[in-house]
Design a protein around this motif. Structure first.
Motif, PDB file in Angstrom:
ATOM      1  N   GLY A 131      27.689  36.356 -84.801  1.00 27.08           N
ATOM      2  CA  GLY A 131      27.211  37.721 -84.677  1.00 27.08           C
ATOM      3  C   GLY A 131      27.309  38.488 -85.978  1.00 27.08           C
ATOM      4  N   ALA A 132      28.431  38.319 -86.682  1.00 26.14           N
ATOM      5  CA  ALA A 132      28.606  38.999 -87.965  1.00 26.14           C
ATOM      6  C   ALA A 132      27.618  38.474 -88.996  1.00 26.14           C
ATOM      7  CB  ALA A 132      30.040  38.816 -88.455  1.00 26.14           C
ATOM      8  N   ARG A 133      27.388  37.171 -88.994  1.00 27.41           N
ATOM      9  CA  ARG A 133      26.400  36.596 -89.918  1.00 27.41           C
ATOM     10  C   ARG A 133      25.008  37.170 -89.649  1.00 27.41           C
ATOM     11  NH1 ARG A 133      27.867  33.403 -94.465  1.00 27.41           N
ATOM     12  NH2 ARG A 133      29.857  32.431 -93.982  1.00 27.41           N
ATOM     13  N   ALA A 134      24.646  37.287 -88.382  1.00 27.34           N
ATOM     14  CA  ALA A 134      23.320  37.805 -88.043  1.00 27.34           C
ATOM     15  C   ALA A 134      23.187  39.276 -88.410  1.00 27.34           C
ATOM     16  CB  ALA A 134      23.040  37.592 -86.555  1.00 27.34           C
ATOM     17  N   LEU A 135      24.253  40.043 -88.192  1.00 28.59           N
ATOM     18  CA  LEU A 135      24.228  41.446 -88.582  1.00 28.59           C
ATOM     19  C   LEU A 135      24.024  41.589 -90.088  1.00 28.59           C
ATOM     20  CD1 LEU A 135      27.075  43.173 -86.533  1.00 28.59           C
ATOM     21  CD2 LEU A 135      24.661  43.765 -86.521  1.00 28.59           C
ATOM     22  N   ARG A 136      24.777  40.790 -90.849  1.00 35.38           N
ATOM     23  CA  ARG A 136      24.649  40.882 -92.304  1.00 35.38           C
ATOM     24  C   ARG A 136      23.271  40.412 -92.758  1.00 35.38           C
ATOM     25  NH1 ARG A 136      29.013  38.207 -96.395  1.00 35.38           N
ATOM     26  NH2 ARG A 136      27.910  36.281 -95.841  1.00 35.38           N
ATOM     27  N   ALA A 137      22.729  39.412 -92.072  1.00 38.12           N
ATOM     28  CA  ALA A 137      21.397  38.926 -92.427  1.00 38.12           C
ATOM     29  C   ALA A 137      20.357  40.036 -92.314  1.00 38.12           C
ATOM     30  CB  ALA A 137      21.011  37.747 -91.535  1.00 38.12           C
ATOM     31  N   ASP A 138      20.449  40.868 -91.291  1.00 42.09           N
ATOM     32  CA  ASP A 138      19.520  41.995 -91.138  1.00 42.09           C
ATOM     33  C   ASP A 138      19.565  42.907 -92.362  1.00 42.09           C
ATOM     34  OD1 ASP A 138      18.352  41.415 -88.752  1.00 42.09           O
ATOM     35  OD2 ASP A 138      19.509  42.833 -87.564  1.00 42.09           O
TER      36      ASP A 138
END
Length: 293
Positions: A131-138
């Motif tokens: 989830g944190a990786r996906a948030l940062r990807a945005d």
């Protein structure tokens, strides 16, 4: 004008719809919403009251403060959320997930730089958190660094069996013209975590948009052989054949789709999806060139 500050206040960037999806998804994972009837009905107040009572009984329980902080965050009560995150970290200093919660508060407030810093700090201690990786990807993609965003999403896909992350990575890759990589991402996720229909559908759609009709047809043929409802995929086959100009084959596929649909139990044919499919099959059979809808 005298007495007024000359400092201009920049409007804060609001979180994107996709980022809001991440917030909800992470909360579901952290709080187990899917098993809580009150949350299922959207009654956050009732759940917050229950957690508050539990905190009164065990005021040294960091997990309860974290849980209530997440609930306050979902309720957009930023001050209460921050206070509870603070209590949680004081009670249990190694509770690094607090940084993830605070990052989401900052992002929801439009404070992107602060949110990104908190995500960076959290991922140092918990590098595989999807989830944190996906948030940062945005954030990274919005800032123009889509390749770093892709690297984050690759870790998310490898770390979680949820199709959400593979779908998200494929969308990013397709947006940046990496069609083959987008399809490979979906295929690798299926091999790693098991076949998921939504990944199949996504791969077919990417192949079709890229003009790789033969590739899309190959995937559809595989689904016709494996899925319990071949009529759905026979109709999709007919549409793809018509799109590629293979009208006689498209008409034959519509006929097969109609025969397969006739085997669907009568009590299921009134469902909205089945009514739509029946209409598409009729249109395909009535159209001489096999095009359907």
């Amino acid at each position: 004008m005298p007495g007024r500050s000359s400092v201009q206040i920049r409007p804060r960037r609001l979180p994107s719809v996709d980022m809001i999806r991440h917030f909800i998804f992470i909360a579901v994972v952290l709080l187990g919403f899917s098993t809580h009837p009150a949350i299922a009905h959207g009654d956050l107040h009732e759940v917050i009251d229950g957690v508050t009572k539990a905190i009164a009984d065990t005021p040294d329980n960091a997990a309860l403060f974290l849980r209530r902080a997440e609930l306050y965050r979902l309720h957009h009560d930023w001050a209460a959320a921050e206070a509870d995150y603070g209590h949680a970290i004081r009670l249990q200093p190694e509770l690094s997930v607090v940084k993830l919660g605070l990052a989401q508060v900052r992002l929801a407030q439009g404070r992107e730089r602060a949110g990104l810093q908190l995500l960076d700090d959290f991922l140092v201690s918990t590098p595989a958190h999807p989830g944190a990786r996906a948030l940062r990807a945005d954030i990274l993609e919005r800032r123009g660094d889509w390749q770093k965003a892709d690297a984050d999403l690759a870790v998310a896909v490898a770390s979680s069996p949820e199709s959400f992350y593979a779908t998200k990575r494929s969308e990013l890759l397709e947006r940046h013209g990496r069609t083959d990589a987008a399809v490979r991402c979906l295929d690798e996720a299926s091999r790693r975590h098991g076949r998921v229909p939504v990944l199949d559908q996504r791969a077919i759609a990417i192949e079709e948009r890229a003009g790789h009709i033969d590739g899309a047809l190959k995937r559809v043929e595989d689904l016709i052989a494996k899925e319990p409802r071949p009529d759905v995929w026979l109709a999709r086959k007919a549409q793809l054949l018509a799109k590629s100009g293979r009208m006689a084959e498209a008409q034959a596929a519509w006929q097969e789709a109609g025969a397969a649909f006739a085997k669907v139990p009568a009590n299921m044919r009134g469902m909205a999806a089945n009514c739509k499919l029946a209409a598409e099959i009729r249109a395909g059979l009535e159209t001489k060139n096999g095009g359907g809808q």
